[in-house]
Motif scaffolding. Sequence first.
Motif, mmCIF file in Angstrom:
data_model
loop_
_atom_site.group_PDB
_atom_site.id
_atom_site.type_symbol
_atom_site.label_atom_id
_atom_site.label_comp_id
_atom_site.label_asym_id
_atom_site.label_seq_id
_atom_site.Cartn_x
_atom_site.Cartn_y
_atom_site.Cartn_z
ATOM 1 N N VAL A 1 -4.755 10.260 0.306
ATOM 2 C CA VAL A 1 -5.436 8.975 0.159
ATOM 3 C C VAL A 1 -4.474 7.887 0.643
ATOM 4 N N ALA A 2 -4.903 7.119 1.643
ATOM 5 C CA ALA A 2 -4.064 6.048 2.201
ATOM 6 C C ALA A 2 -4.679 4.694 1.868
ATOM 7 N N ILE A 3 -3.847 3.780 1.385
ATOM 8 C CA ILE A 3 -4.321 2.452 1.010
ATOM 9 C C ILE A 3 -3.424 1.388 1.630
ATOM 10 N N GLY B 1 0.825 -1.200 0.000
ATOM 11 C CA GLY B 1 0.000 0.000 0.000
ATOM 12 C C GLY B 1 0.856 1.245 0.000
ATOM 13 N N GLY B 2 0.228 2.368 0.259
ATOM 14 C CA GLY B 2 0.958 3.628 0.284
ATOM 15 C C GLY B 2 0.014 4.804 0.442
ATOM 16 N N ILE B 3 0.594 5.999 0.413
ATOM 17 C CA ILE B 3 -0.188 7.225 0.577
ATOM 18 C C ILE B 3 0.019 8.124 -0.638
ATOM 19 N N LEU B 4 -1.052 8.547 -1.219
ATOM 20 C CA LEU B 4 -1.041 9.494 -2.333
ATOM 21 C C LEU B 4 -1.327 10.889 -1.800
ATOM 22 N N ARG B 5 -0.578 11.862 -2.249
ATOM 23 C CA ARG B 5 -0.716 13.265 -1.820
ATOM 24 C C ARG B 5 -0.590 13.393 -0.299
ATOM 25 N N SER B 6 0.437 12.760 0.228
ATOM 26 C CA SER B 6 0.673 12.768 1.674
ATOM 27 C C SER B 6 0.859 14.190 2.198
ATOM 28 N N GLY B 7 0.278 14.446 3.372
ATOM 29 C CA GLY B 7 0.414 15.753 4.009
ATOM 30 C C GLY B 7 -0.593 16.788 3.563
ATOM 31 N N SER B 8 -1.363 16.464 2.543
ATOM 32 C CA SER B 8 -2.364 17.414 2.062
ATOM 33 C C SER B 8 -3.742 17.018 2.563
ATOM 34 N N THR B 9 -4.695 17.899 2.355
ATOM 35 C CA THR B 9 -6.082 17.592 2.723
ATOM 36 C C THR B 9 -6.734 16.648 1.720
ATOM 37 N N GLU B 10 -6.020 16.297 0.665
ATOM 38 C CA GLU B 10 -6.519 15.356 -0.324
ATOM 39 C C GLU B 10 -5.797 14.007 -0.233
#
Length: 342
Positions: free
Chosen positions: A147-149, A136-145
């Motif tokens: 997404v963690a999978i 898994g991983g995190i997309l756009r980490s640190g932002s209000t958008e």
Amino acid sequence: MSVITVIPGDGIGPEVIEQALVVMDGLGTGLEFDVLDHVNASTFLRTGVALSDVDFRRVSASQGTLLGAVGDPRVTSSEYARGVLLRLRSDLDLYVNHRPARLLDARLSPLRDEQRRNIDCVIVRENTEGLYAGIGGILRSGSTEAVAIDAEVNTYYGIDRVLEYAFSIARRGVCLVDKSNAVRSGGSLWQRCWAEAKQRNPDVPVTHLYVDAAAMKLVSDPASFDVIVTNNSYGDILSDLAAEVAGGIGAAASANINPHTGYGLYEPVHGSAPDIAGTGVANPLGAILSGAMLLARIGREEQARALTRAVEATVTAGRCTPDLGGDLHTKEVGAAVLAELG
């Protein structure tokens, strides 16, 4: 001479492992203990290395490993715990997490109904796949958008072999716990493997429960279970619940094993408990009983039984740490178990 690797670890780990070794020495096992007391959070914080390749080779060359605990509040990432525990489980293919839950004394049970208190079961947890596989991983980490999978990994091979182990140790029956009504893909694969395992073991009574229903039944009627087999994350949660129903997590033991190679990593369930580290009140019974599981696995069954009986007698006599209603310190409990061994 048989060599056992020992990793005392963090928090109360060194305190409880010390007593496990004292008691095992008192049995006259003749085992040689290779103590890796440098494998801990302090070393990780200083070097960035959780478990070196050299230390891994020492572990894999031994007959088994006794582990205290891994975890320190100074370490804020998961890299350290994954680098020790998950590396050992994965690289040694310790695909079974075997967690027994048995009431040592009736006074320890939190349940009112005396007829349903006497839990004596094993949680068999698939130990190398599921949500803990690290996919898994995190997309756009640190932002209000953001997404963690985290992806749950289930393979036919992994499910089939852990089910076969569960059937191999059953005395009264096997209960599969899943959430196949909601987790469709993984759930359907578990159900397929379950159907095949039942066909191969027609003489073993079987039941099936969804995980929420299983959690409720572990509280309402824990004595009805013999072997519960389930995936990695459900097994993690249910085994802690079962330990508490059996009188407390301080006396809970566990084994991470590969039944084919015979190798095992044995550890108390309680974790590093940094809030009580150094106070002298840590319960060593989980570590001592993990040592008994190790002894049984390497062919020292009589010594394992003697150690288990000594723990039971100590608990019955009320010679325990405060979490089990006693007033003894960690070392005093170790001495009490040693005295019961004669």
